[in-house]
Structure formats: C-alpha cells, structure tokens
Design an enzyme around this catalytic site. Structure first.
Site, PDB file in Angstrom:
ATOM      1  N   ASP A 137       0.915  -1.215   0.089  1.00 35.80           N
ATOM      2  CA  ASP A 137       0.128  -0.017  -0.097  1.00 35.80           C
ATOM      3  C   ASP A 137       1.057   1.246   0.137  1.00 35.80           C
ATOM      4  OD1 ASP A 137      -2.148   1.885   0.492  1.00 35.80           O
ATOM      5  OD2 ASP A 137      -3.518   0.289   0.929  1.00 35.80           O
ATOM      6  N   HIS A 186       2.191   1.774  -3.105  1.00 35.59           N
ATOM      7  CA  HIS A 186       1.225   2.874  -3.806  1.00 35.59           C
ATOM      8  C   HIS A 186       1.887   4.046  -3.861  1.00 35.59           C
ATOM      9  CE1 HIS A 186      -2.289  -0.100  -3.390  1.00 35.59           C
ATOM     10  NE2 HIS A 186      -1.468  -0.740  -4.025  1.00 35.59           N
TER      11      HIS A 186
END
Length: 516
Positions: free
Chosen positions: A324, A347
């Site tokens: 993430d 991310h």
C-alpha cells in the site's frame, strides 16, 4: 570696665579655642576613615596582581573568600573552584540511569516456539521505573511475542528498546481473539527510542491468504490496467494458521506509537505485517531514519509508515517496500518533513484519504523531497472523499525520481473505496500545492488532477516536470485536470495545458466549522 572687657575677651578666646579643637578632631577622624578605605583598596589591588595577569574578574563571593597560601613558583596556581560552572549530568552517568534489562534475564527463551510475552512484560515493568534505562532484545534469538502494550504514562523518560534479535508474531488464531488493532504498542511515553539491527516479523501471509480481497482496494486502480504482469500474481506462500483456524478479519498494525513525545525509530526492519507496518497516532516530535519496511507488493493494506494526528515529524533515509502507501499522511498532521526515501513496490506517498463519512480533516506544512520510486502504483498523491470538510494547505513535493510508476502526480477529490459512492458537494479544501522536479517514466498517465466542482483546488504549482512514457504494449493517457487552478512556472513534459491559470471566478466560501 577695662577688667570686664579683659575677662570678656578671655572668655571669648577660650570658646573659640574649644570650637577650633573640636573641628580639628572631626576632620582627623574623617581623614583617618578615608585613609583606611584607600589602604583596603590598595591591598585588593595587590591581591589581584598576585593572581594571573590575564584575569580581571572578581570572585563570586565578592572578595570575601579566605586568602590562599602562597604557591611555589614551579607549581601552577590552583584553579578557583568557585569560578568553574559544574557540567550538567549526562545520561548514564550514574548507575541507575544506565540500567539495562535483558529479556533473557526475565525468563524469555528466544527459541521461536515458546511464548515470551510475559518475559517482555516483566522486563518492561522493571525498565519503566528507571530513567534512561535500556531493554535488551539480544541478537541470534527469535522471540515469539503476542499482542503487548509497553505503556506509560507513569514510566520514566528516555527509555531505549534495543532490538537486535527477531520478534515474531503468533500464527495461532486463538491468541488474537476476535482481533486487535495493534500487535506491539508503545503508549503515553516521553523520549522512547526503538533502535537496533533486529527484525519485527508480523508473519502476515497467514492473514492475507484468509481474506486478501475483503479489504477495500485503492481507488486509483479504476484508472488503469495493471502493469508488469502483476494482475495474476498470487500472494506469497502462506504460513499455515496454527490449529487450522481462521485469523480474525481485524488485522493488527505491527508497531504503533500512541500519545507519545519525542519518539525515535531507527535501524530496525519491520516485515510482513498483517496490515500497516509502523503507525504514529497523536504523537509530537517523531524521528524515523535508517529503517526498513519489507512486504510483497500485493500484500493488502500494508502501509509502510502511517501518520495520524501527529506533528513535528522527520522521516528520512528509509527503504520502504509494501503493498500500500509507502508513507500515508492522514488528518491532524502538520510540520511533516520527508526526505531521502526509496519507495517501491507500493502505492507511492499519499496525503489522505481525508474527509471520509463527512469528517473534518486538517493537514498543513508537509514537505516530501528527494524520493526514488520504482514500480509503484502512484507517485505523490492527495486523495479526499466527497462530503468532507477542512483543508490541506502548504504542501511541497520536490525532486521525485519515478521509474515505471503508473501515475506519478495525482490529486483525487472523488476518492472512493467502494464500487460506487454518493455524489456530494462538500469537500476538503486544497490550496498551496507545489509539484517541482518530478522526473522519470510512467506507464499509464503522467498527471491526474481531479478537484471538487464546488470547491476547486487553488494555488497548484507545476515546475520542472519531465515525465516520459515507458514503451509498453497498453494504451497511455494524456494529462487530466478538472477544476484545478494555479500556475506553470516552467514548460512541462508532457504539456499540462489543462491546468487553469489564476484563481476561479467564484469560489465556495467555507463555513467556520469547515476551516481548520
């Protein structure tokens, strides 16, 4: 008459003689007093000459100290002790402040199978009572530790948690009950340091394999096709849950700090967390440097470093690989400085999501610079839900080198982690956002700036942007802007002609409730 005159004259002379005698004694007394003062001053001057010629300061007691015996010419003059200020004591100068507490001395086995939670609790209870104490987690041992809180607020200050061994999480579902929000937690402490060359291993694959897709996916996934053949990748081979049970749906953060001041984390590695790796909540004065986060790129919701309601934060020189956001900055954060970060997979670095479920979000004075990103979903991003309030202001993204990043520059004020979200007019206000020296390669879209219809983004500045597409087989998209106002300080590659120069003609005025 003559006799009377003679007697009167004699009497007057006598009176005059007495007055004159009295005056002479008074003057002599005064002259004697002045002479004694002068003599004292001379003596003081003589004493000064007897000292070092370079010294011209009086002693602190005004010269009332007793004279020192003469010193032989061959010996150096003694230092005036009263003139030397005492140095403040250093940490560890006394035996008590230098106390160390080895978890092995409190019954820990470190064999990777025996539950050492109680030993860690006992070591903490002892160290908590001693200022500047150190808990030792020695190298070459593997400690199985369940959910634990190293808590204040009555602990002494400046405790060091020296982690050189490995701490592993249990895979027995019974240990976790119905689920906990954090595995290792430090709460309400002042001057807490976690340091060393050790490892915190959350053994998260046992959690990921049970429900890898139950968690909300990143909303930016709707914007592109997965790259680098990751669409069909499987999660790592899972560690089997002990006793064959299913892990709770609530996944814990590996290491969390709550309500603490002057927190330092350095040197350690956190890997394979069930969810977020390192979290700071309601902390002031945070420093994180020279540490590592390591989890697979497709491990769900495994943020590297997560900040919430924290201020005065420095994050530098860290290697972050996760599934993430490498760094996630949430509501209530201010004065955050991030630099010299290697990010990927992951991310990217994000502010938000903010304003979920109509909440108020306040974020200000954020700097992210000197970052290398490789094979990440996003680059530098701000994301907010519709319906929120508050503001994000004073943000600088500078000198970001991207390589095979899908979307390097993102503002998304329509963030949604569901299949569909309700359209709402309220929004978190965004202003004073600068992107400069963002360079490298992208795989889907170079710039995506989608701002609120009712509350457009203002003061968005682009400078020295050079983003080139990778020669991939799938379609590449042009820059996109919506309700985004600001300025271009230099030509961009590719041209971002969709950015509207200046300010919006009419802008929604926030209510007092909305302003941070």
């Amino acid at each position: 008459m003559e006799g009377l005159s003679f007697r009167s004259l004699t009497f007057m002379l006598l009176i005059a003689f007495l007055v004159w005698s009295s005056y002479i004694e008074t003057c002599n007394a005064r002259r004697g007093k002045h002479w004694r003062q002068s003599r004292s001053a001379s003596a003081s001057l003589y004493k000064k000459k007897g000292k070092s010629h370079g010294s011209s300061h009086h002693s602190r007691n005004g010269g009332s100290s007793k004279p020192k015996p003469p010193v032989a010419p061959s010996a150096p003059p003694p230092a005036p002790k009263e003139d030397i200020p005492s140095k403040p004591p250093k940490k560890g100068d006394d035996n008590e402040s230098a106390a160390t507490f080895d978890v092995l001395d409190f019954g820990a086995k470190g064999d990777g199978a025996t539950d050492d939670t109680k030993a860690f609790q006992a070591a903490w209870a002892a160290a908590c009572k001693v200022e500047s104490s150190t808990i030792i987690v020695p190298s070459q041992y593997e400690f199985l530790v369940g959910p634990i809180s190293f808590s204040g607020p009555y602990c002494k200050q400046n405790i060091v948690f020296q982690l050189d061994g490995t701490i592993i999480a249990p895979t027995n579902y019974k240990v976790w009950g119905s689920g906990v929000l954090q595995w290792l937690e430090f709460t309400k402490l002042v001057g807490i340091t976690v340091q060393g060359e050790g490892i915190i291993d959350g053994r998260g694959s046992v959690w990921w394999q049970d429900s890898p897709y139950e968690n909300p996916l990143d909303d930016e996934e709707k914007l592109f096709v997965p790259s680098n053949n990751t669409e069909n990748e499987n999660l790592p081979t899972p560690i089997s849950s002990s006793l064959g049970g299913k892990m709770p749906t609530i996944k814990p953060t590996a290491l969390r700090f709550y309500g603490s001041f002057n927190v330092t984390v350095t040197g350690i590695t956190i890997q394979n967390s069930p969810q977020c790796h390192l979290k700071f909540d309601n902390c002031v004065g945070v420093t994180v440097f020279s540490m590592n986060v390591s989890s697979p790129g497709n491990s769900p919701n495994t943020d590297g470093i997560h900040l919430q309601n924290s201020r005065d934060v420095l994050i530098r020189n860290n290697d972050l690989a996760c599934g993430d956001d490498c760094i996630s900055i949430q509501t209530g954060c201010s004065n955050v400085y991030v630099r010299d970060i290697n990010c990927g997979p992951g991310h990217g670095i994000s502010i938000g999501g903010l304003g979920k479920d109509g909440t108020k979000a306040c974020v200000s004075n954020i700097t992210v610079r000197d970052v290398i990103m490789h094979n990440t979903m996003n680059g530098v991003r701000i994301k907010t839900w519709q319906g929120g309030s508050g503001s994000v202001q004073g943000v600088l993204f500078s000198n970001i080198q991207v390589s095979e990043v899908q979307i390097p520059i993102i503002i998304d004020q329509f963030y949604c982690d569901k299949s569909k979200c309700k359209n709402q007019t309220a929004a978190v206000a965004l202003s004073g956002i600068t992107y400069e020296k963002i360079r490298g390669t992208y795989t889907v879209k170079p710039v995506y700036l989608a701002c609120s219809d009712s509350l457009p983004c203002t003061g968005v500045t682009l400078n020295s942007i050079k983003l080139e597409p990778m020669q991939e087989a799938y379609h590449l998209y042009d820059p996109f802007c919506w309700q985004t106002f600001g300025e271009l300080l230099s030509p961009t590659l590719p041209p971002v002609s969709c950015l509207q120069l200046g300010k919006p003609a009419s802008n929604h005025i926030q209510n007092d409730h909305d302003i941070c």
